[in-house]
Scaffold this motif. Sequence first.
Motif, short mmCIF file in Angstrom:
data_model
loop_
_atom_site.label_atom_id
_atom_site.label_comp_id
_atom_site.label_asym_id
_atom_site.label_seq_id
_atom_site.Cartn_x
_atom_site.Cartn_y
_atom_site.Cartn_z
N MET A 184 63.68 43.95 38.84
CA MET A 184 62.55 43.97 37.91
C MET A 184 62.20 45.39 37.50
O MET A 184 61.77 45.63 36.37
N GLY A 185 62.37 46.33 38.42
CA GLY A 185 61.99 47.70 38.13
C GLY A 185 63.11 48.56 37.59
O GLY A 185 62.93 49.76 37.37
N TYR A 229 63.31 44.25 28.18
CA TYR A 229 61.98 43.76 27.82
C TYR A 229 61.64 44.16 26.39
O TYR A 229 61.16 43.33 25.60
N MET A 272 54.88 39.08 38.02
CA MET A 272 55.04 40.47 38.46
C MET A 272 53.92 40.91 39.38
O MET A 272 54.15 41.64 40.35
N THR A 283 66.21 46.52 32.88
CA THR A 283 65.24 45.43 32.69
C THR A 283 64.14 45.87 31.73
O THR A 283 63.70 45.08 30.88
N VAL A 284 63.70 47.11 31.87
CA VAL A 284 62.66 47.64 30.97
C VAL A 284 63.18 47.68 29.53
O VAL A 284 62.48 47.29 28.59
N LEU A 313 55.97 46.71 34.82
CA LEU A 313 57.39 46.95 35.12
C LEU A 313 57.59 48.39 35.61
O LEU A 313 58.31 48.62 36.59
#
Length: 475
Positions: free
Chosen positions: A178-179, A187, A222, A183-184, A439
């Motif tokens: 997720m971090g 997004y 999250m 992933t960012v 995030l």
Amino acid sequence: MSRFVNFVTSIGERRGTNEAAPSISLAGKEETQKSITTSAHIDTAKPKLLDRWLDKVVSFSGSNSVLFFTIFVLLVWAFLGIKFGGVTGWQVGISDAQAIINMVFDSLLVREQLNSHTQALVVACHLDSRAGSHKRMLRVLSRMEKPSTGRQGHTTITTELPTEDLLGRICNRVSAWMGHISTVIGYWVCIGIWLAFGSYCNWSNTWFFYINSATSALMIFMLALLGNNRERNKQYLQKCTSLLLTADMSLERKLRDLTGDKIDNEVSCIPAPKVGKIQRAINFYADLVGTLLGIALLSFVLVAWVAIGPVMHFDANWWLLIGTYAGLIGMNDGFVLKNLCDICNRQEDVHYEQRILDDMNLLAILGADKVQEKTTVKPRLDVRLSIAMGDICSHAYTVVAGVICIIGLILTASLMHWNELGQIICNVPPSIIESFFTLILITGHNIGDEQRRADLQRLYETRLELISAVEQWQV
């Protein structure tokens, strides 16, 4: 009057940390070992009962039960969307739920961050306090003749820090994913796709609700994941710290037995960091959110919202009202949380790095000048990008920019007389931005967690090396 002036001038300031590690007496070995076992745990429990209960609520919010329940509810909501996806109330429901959950979790996360920071600094103080005594006694020991029948560096203390269970490792992997920078980026690609369909959907309210529902569900997951990770990390670091302090006190006991030293450990002081006016304002807000007063204000807002429900006939505007308020407040909380996380991590890094350097000096006193140094590995590109992005997002000026953005959204909605579209505008951009900052917050937490674990591992290994070297003077 003077108390009021002192209060105003102290707003946003951080207090220094002053602690002295408990001194090990030259009593019998059984009594000393009992003292070591008892003192290995640092108690930072607050004196007020309400504060202690609130800390228990913080711990519960990060439990596995809350995480699994959150995932279950989100899955139920997603499957119900097959039938009710076109109903506005279904989409507004997840937005309002996220808004309320977000305000609660933000307060708990701020409190957990401040508690963990205090704990980390207290541990650093204890290590520094005892290191002063170690240095004094090691100098005496280095001038003593080493016995020919001395031990050959054998210690009964465990040489490995504890490992996490399977669930903990799985959650760590999910958190790392997720971090991750990819992933960012993914997004924002999704946000771009949503924007591309704006014209096709005639920029309708339903089009706004699509992304609002998606980001709301993402935020709930999250926040639950972040709370769970922080609670697990806190418990794991407490276990590691207990082992480290046990080794540290065992070293002190051996040195006092060999040298006959009876001088108490001195108080170690970590001064309060110097901050500017903007950072002081951010600190004040964070302190407010994470204290009993902040929880009381949150409760008052929720009660007031429910109370005006009959007056507004529980219509769409009433449902959007809490989402609008919480969305704007939550957006600001996201900026503040990221700032607070990085500020705390940086301060802790400085003091733990100093403790590692002090340990190298202690080893050098005994002639261990060939201590194997840890090879500094250059961080991967994705890690460097994550750190750079985190530095930008956590800057005090970024928090100010967030406040300006919130003011702009409020003015826009006011010009639209706070109609449904105006409130949606105050819901959607904050939800998108706050999801992004969460995030980034997960990224910062992962990096800080990995660094602190590495620091404790290094400090623990050094303690074992020191104990092994000192045991050569024991017959």
